[in-house]
Design a protein around this motif. Structure first.
Motif, PDB file in Angstrom:
ATOM      1  N   PRO A  26      14.733 -22.197 -28.615  1.00 39.64           N
ATOM      2  CA  PRO A  26      15.316 -22.896 -29.718  1.00 39.64           C
ATOM      3  C   PRO A  26      14.462 -21.967 -31.164  1.00 39.64           C
ATOM      4  CG  PRO A  26      14.422 -24.832 -29.516  1.00 39.64           C
ATOM      5  CD  PRO A  26      14.172 -24.022 -27.888  1.00 39.64           C
ATOM      6  N   THR A  28      15.669 -20.895 -34.653  1.00 38.31           N
ATOM      7  CA  THR A  28      15.725 -20.577 -35.766  1.00 38.31           C
ATOM      8  C   THR A  28      15.880 -19.434 -36.515  1.00 38.31           C
ATOM      9  OG1 THR A  28      15.853 -23.057 -36.839  1.00 38.31           O
ATOM     10  CG2 THR A  28      15.795 -21.310 -38.343  1.00 38.31           C
ATOM     11  N   ALA A  59      17.886 -24.671 -33.986  1.00 37.22           N
ATOM     12  CA  ALA A  59      17.858 -25.982 -33.979  1.00 37.22           C
ATOM     13  C   ALA A  59      18.926 -26.409 -35.265  1.00 37.22           C
ATOM     14  CB  ALA A  59      16.432 -26.585 -35.244  1.00 37.22           C
ATOM     15  N   GLN A 101      20.493 -27.560 -29.561  1.00 35.41           N
ATOM     16  CA  GLN A 101      19.152 -28.531 -30.110  1.00 35.41           C
ATOM     17  C   GLN A 101      19.667 -28.994 -31.610  1.00 35.41           C
ATOM     18  OE1 GLN A 101      15.383 -26.598 -31.467  1.00 35.41           O
ATOM     19  NE2 GLN A 101      14.239 -27.776 -30.615  1.00 35.41           N
ATOM     20  N   HIS A 178      16.082 -32.564 -30.857  1.00 40.08           N
ATOM     21  CA  HIS A 178      14.535 -31.855 -31.590  1.00 40.08           C
ATOM     22  C   HIS A 178      13.725 -32.873 -31.779  1.00 40.08           C
ATOM     23  CE1 HIS A 178      11.499 -29.674 -33.420  1.00 40.08           C
ATOM     24  NE2 HIS A 178      12.657 -28.174 -33.780  1.00 40.08           N
ATOM     25  N   ARG A 230      12.387 -32.190 -27.338  1.00 36.24           N
ATOM     26  CA  ARG A 230      11.680 -31.463 -27.257  1.00 36.24           C
ATOM     27  C   ARG A 230      10.667 -32.564 -27.925  1.00 36.24           C
ATOM     28  NH1 ARG A 230      10.790 -25.749 -30.104  1.00 36.24           N
ATOM     29  NH2 ARG A 230       9.814 -24.469 -27.341  1.00 36.24           N
ATOM     30  N   ASN A 297       6.336 -24.281 -22.653  1.00 33.28           N
ATOM     31  CA  ASN A 297       6.753 -23.410 -23.790  1.00 33.28           C
ATOM     32  C   ASN A 297       5.274 -23.405 -25.245  1.00 33.28           C
ATOM     33  OD1 ASN A 297       7.013 -22.846 -27.124  1.00 33.28           O
ATOM     34  ND2 ASN A 297       8.571 -22.189 -26.050  1.00 33.28           N
ATOM     35  N   TRP A 298       5.407 -21.921 -24.944  1.00 29.66           N
ATOM     36  CA  TRP A 298       4.025 -21.704 -25.914  1.00 29.66           C
ATOM     37  C   TRP A 298       3.672 -19.932 -25.027  1.00 29.66           C
ATOM     38  CZ3 TRP A 298       4.733 -22.797 -31.179  1.00 29.66           C
ATOM     39  CH2 TRP A 298       3.737 -22.143 -32.127  1.00 29.66           C
ATOM     40  N   ASP A 299       3.153 -19.152 -25.929  1.00 31.12           N
ATOM     41  CA  ASP A 299       2.851 -18.084 -25.896  1.00 31.12           C
ATOM     42  C   ASP A 299       2.841 -17.609 -24.344  1.00 31.12           C
ATOM     43  OD1 ASP A 299       1.757 -17.166 -28.089  1.00 31.12           O
ATOM     44  OD2 ASP A 299      -0.045 -17.637 -27.727  1.00 31.12           O
ATOM     45  N   GLY A 320      10.112 -18.101 -26.302  1.00 34.03           N
ATOM     46  CA  GLY A 320      10.962 -17.763 -27.778  1.00 34.03           C
ATOM     47  C   GLY A 320      10.813 -16.890 -28.387  1.00 34.03           C
ATOM     48  N   LYS A 321       9.182 -16.253 -29.112  1.00 39.11           N
ATOM     49  CA  LYS A 321       9.412 -14.060 -29.765  1.00 39.11           C
ATOM     50  C   LYS A 321      10.122 -13.224 -28.850  1.00 39.11           C
ATOM     51  CE  LYS A 321       5.407 -15.086 -30.842  1.00 39.11           C
ATOM     52  NZ  LYS A 321       5.157 -17.115 -30.726  1.00 39.11           N
ATOM     53  N   TYR A 348      13.463 -14.505 -39.691  1.00 35.20           N
ATOM     54  CA  TYR A 348      13.990 -15.422 -41.001  1.00 35.20           C
ATOM     55  C   TYR A 348      15.097 -14.768 -41.840  1.00 35.20           C
ATOM     56  CZ  TYR A 348      10.266 -18.457 -38.884  1.00 35.20           C
ATOM     57  OH  TYR A 348       9.329 -18.001 -38.124  1.00 35.20           O
TER      58      TYR A 348
HETATM   59  C1  LIG Z   1      11.468 -17.511 -35.631  1.00 36.12           C
HETATM   60  C2  LIG Z   1      11.266 -18.785 -34.948  1.00 36.12           C
HETATM   61  C3  LIG Z   1      12.151 -20.082 -35.272  1.00 36.12           C
HETATM   62  C4  LIG Z   1      12.238 -21.031 -34.681  1.00 36.12           C
HETATM   63  N1  LIG Z   1      13.115 -22.352 -34.350  1.00 36.12           N
HETATM   64  C5  LIG Z   1      12.680 -22.807 -33.761  1.00 36.12           C
HETATM   65  C6  LIG Z   1      13.339 -24.485 -33.594  1.00 36.12           C
HETATM   66  O1  LIG Z   1      14.830 -23.927 -34.520  1.00 36.12           O
HETATM   67  N2  LIG Z   1      13.460 -25.386 -33.262  1.00 36.12           N
HETATM   68  C7  LIG Z   1      12.300 -25.413 -32.377  1.00 36.12           C
HETATM   69  O2  LIG Z   1      11.999 -26.524 -31.816  1.00 36.12           O
HETATM   70  N3  LIG Z   1      10.941 -24.162 -31.950  1.00 36.12           N
HETATM   71  C8  LIG Z   1      11.758 -22.918 -33.395  1.00 36.12           C
HETATM   72  N4  LIG Z   1      10.689 -22.363 -33.330  1.00 36.12           N
HETATM   73  C9  LIG Z   1       8.778 -22.506 -31.961  1.00 36.12           C
HETATM   74  C10 LIG Z   1       9.974 -21.884 -30.427  1.00 36.12           C
HETATM   75  O3  LIG Z   1      10.730 -22.574 -29.868  1.00 36.12           O
HETATM   76  C11 LIG Z   1       9.117 -21.717 -29.583  1.00 36.12           C
HETATM   77  O4  LIG Z   1       7.832 -23.324 -29.199  1.00 36.12           O
HETATM   78  C12 LIG Z   1       8.360 -21.189 -30.235  1.00 36.12           C
HETATM   79  O5  LIG Z   1       7.954 -19.577 -30.354  1.00 36.12           O
HETATM   80  C13 LIG Z   1       6.467 -20.836 -29.087  1.00 36.12           C
HETATM   81  O6  LIG Z   1       7.107 -19.714 -28.234  1.00 36.12           O
HETATM   82  P1  LIG Z   1       7.064 -18.381 -27.853  1.00 36.12           P
HETATM   83  O7  LIG Z   1       5.064 -18.310 -27.955  1.00 36.12           O
HETATM   84  O8  LIG Z   1       7.554 -18.168 -26.977  1.00 36.12           O
HETATM   85  O9  LIG Z   1       7.523 -17.846 -28.890  1.00 36.12           O
HETATM   86  C14 LIG Z   1      11.280 -21.101 -33.705  1.00 36.12           C
HETATM   87  C15 LIG Z   1       9.799 -19.850 -33.679  1.00 36.12           C
HETATM   88  C16 LIG Z   1      10.081 -19.214 -34.222  1.00 36.12           C
HETATM   89  C17 LIG Z   1       8.937 -18.043 -34.284  1.00 36.12           C
END
Ligand SMILES: Cc1cc2nc3c(=O)[nH]c(=O)nc-3n(C[C@H](O)[C@H](O)[C@H](O)COP(=O)(O)O)c2cc1C
Length: 366
Positions: A26, A28, A59, A101, A178, A230, A297-299, A320-321, A348
């Motif tokens: 997810p 934003t 979200a 979400q 969420h 989540r 998730n994360w990195d 995400g990214k 954003y």
């Molecule tokens: C631009 C941006 C917007 C995000 N928006 C949300 C969101 O709406 N809901 C959420 O649970 N996490 C949000 N996150 C967190 C991501 O879902 C994810 O946990 C985070 O980017 C780490 O994953 P990655 O390393 O693959 O980017 C956002 C992250 C970024 C960079």
């Protein structure tokens, strides 16, 4: 165990057969239209990413007072339901699956975003220690939120139930609650933000109560096999803390087992969490506690994600990214192609730039 599984092994998620285990996290993007209504631009963005095993759409506030940032979409008005239909129909026409979400930001808001300029609501009247509110007029200091009265909490649960019902009407394939990143449900769960002395504060059982009531209401609408949750046990984002995160989250996750959810989506600890003195509990710690599908998730990159799946530490990995910058991420992973770099300056807000103009592979090599 899934010794031979990798990101490209199909996965049965509730009623859905995912063609791969590469989930779009997810994200934003602050690009909803007037009235926080999703638009054709948003549909284009999601369609470009329809090759994900599953998309978890950004979200989305279940109620006006759940909004914490400019131009985030809602799922509380008929116009928003119609706007989301543009997105879900387009993604389905391109063979994808998309969950929504469900969001309430709690204290991470500002009176200028609230109906009638009201104070944001929270479990307790505690202002976030760091950061600033994002408003239509730029950054502003956070205000001390208003603690919700206990007789208001059934209304909050009802807002999630209605948001879930609206998501069903909008044609989504499921929803993710969420419960992460310092928003309302997380504010209730952790004792840094929850100082209540009623049935929703104090003991871990009490602090988890709102999350579990919301989950029960959403499951009631969707059936458990189309609902994910989540959580971010180690996250210090939005000034979050807990005195005993292993105990808090072990309890919450164990309690979620009662529903038979589609999945649990956990965030790994981050470098920022380490800098803020977070507990740094790897998601694998919770693997034996949750009796169902685990998404991490994360990195993650391709190799780390394949390793997590092969070792059995996770069933699904969300990105995400990398999905922001690579609409065709599964194909790129499949052939181990180079990746576009994400541009944080367009994350954003804004329009098409940095949103729907990241090139797919064939466009680059043509
Ligand atoms: C631009 C941006 C917007 C995000 N928006 C949300 C969101 O709406 N809901 C959420 O649970 N996490 C949000 N996150 C967190 C991501 O879902 C994810 O946990 C985070 O980017 C780490 O994953 P990655 O390393 O693959 O980017 C956002 C992250 C970024 C960079």
């Amino acid at each position: 165990m899934s010794a031979n599984a990798n990101l490209f092994s199909p996965f049965q998620l509730g009623p859905y057969t995912l063609p791969n285990r590469i989930v779009m996290a997810p994200l934003t993007r602050n690009r909803a239209g007037n009235g926080n209504v999703p638009t054709a631009l948003n549909a284009t963005y999601y369609v470009q990413r329809a090759s994900a095993g599953l998309i978890i759409a950004e979200a989305t506030q279940v109620t006006p007072s759940g909004q914490g940032y400019p131009a985030t979409p809602g799922i509380h008005s008929p116009e928003q339901v119609e706007g989301w239909k543009l997105v879900t129909e387009a993604v389905h026409n391109h063979g994808g699956r998309i969950f929504l979400q469900l969001w309430h930001v709690g204290r991470i808001s500002h009176p200028s975003l609230q109906p009638d300029g009201a104070l944001p609501v929270a479990p307790s009247a505690i202002v976030p220690a760091e950061g600033t509110a994002s408003t239509y007029e730029g950054s502003k200091p956070y205000v001390t939120p208003r603690a919700l009265e206990i007789d208001e909490l059934p209304g909050i649960v009802e807002q999630y139930r209605q948001g879930a019902a609206n998501a069903l009407a909008a044609g989504f394939d499921g929803v993710e609650i969420h419960g992460a990143n310092g928003y309302l449900l997380d504010q209730f769960l952790r004792d840094g933000t929850n100082k209540r002395t009623d049935a929703y504060g104090g003991s871990i059982e009490n602090r988890a109560r709102l999350l579990l009531e919301v989950t029960a209401a959403v499951v009631d609408v969707w059936g458990a096999d189309r609902v994910g949750v989540r959580l971010s046990p180690s996250s210090t984002f939005n000034s979050m803390s807990d005195s005993d995160p292993k105990a808090t989250f072990s309890y919450a996750i164990e309690a979620l087992n009662q529903f038979g959810l589609a999945y649990l989506h956990l965030l790994e600890p981050s470098e920022a969490d380490a800098r803020h003195g977070g507990a740094l509990i790897p998601t694998s710690y919770f693997r034996p506690i949750f009796k169902g599908t685990l998404m991490t998730n994360w990195d993650y990159d391709r190799d780390k994600a394949n390793a997590a799946i092969a070792s059995g530490d996770a069933d699904l990995v969300s990105f995400g990214k990398l999905f922001i910058a690579n609409p065709d991420l599964p194909e790129r992973f499949r052939i181990n192609a180079s990746l576009n770099a994400p541009d944080p300056s367009t994350f954003y807000g804004g329009g098409e730039q940095g949103y729907i103009d990241y090139p797919a592979l064939e466009l680059q090599t043509r």
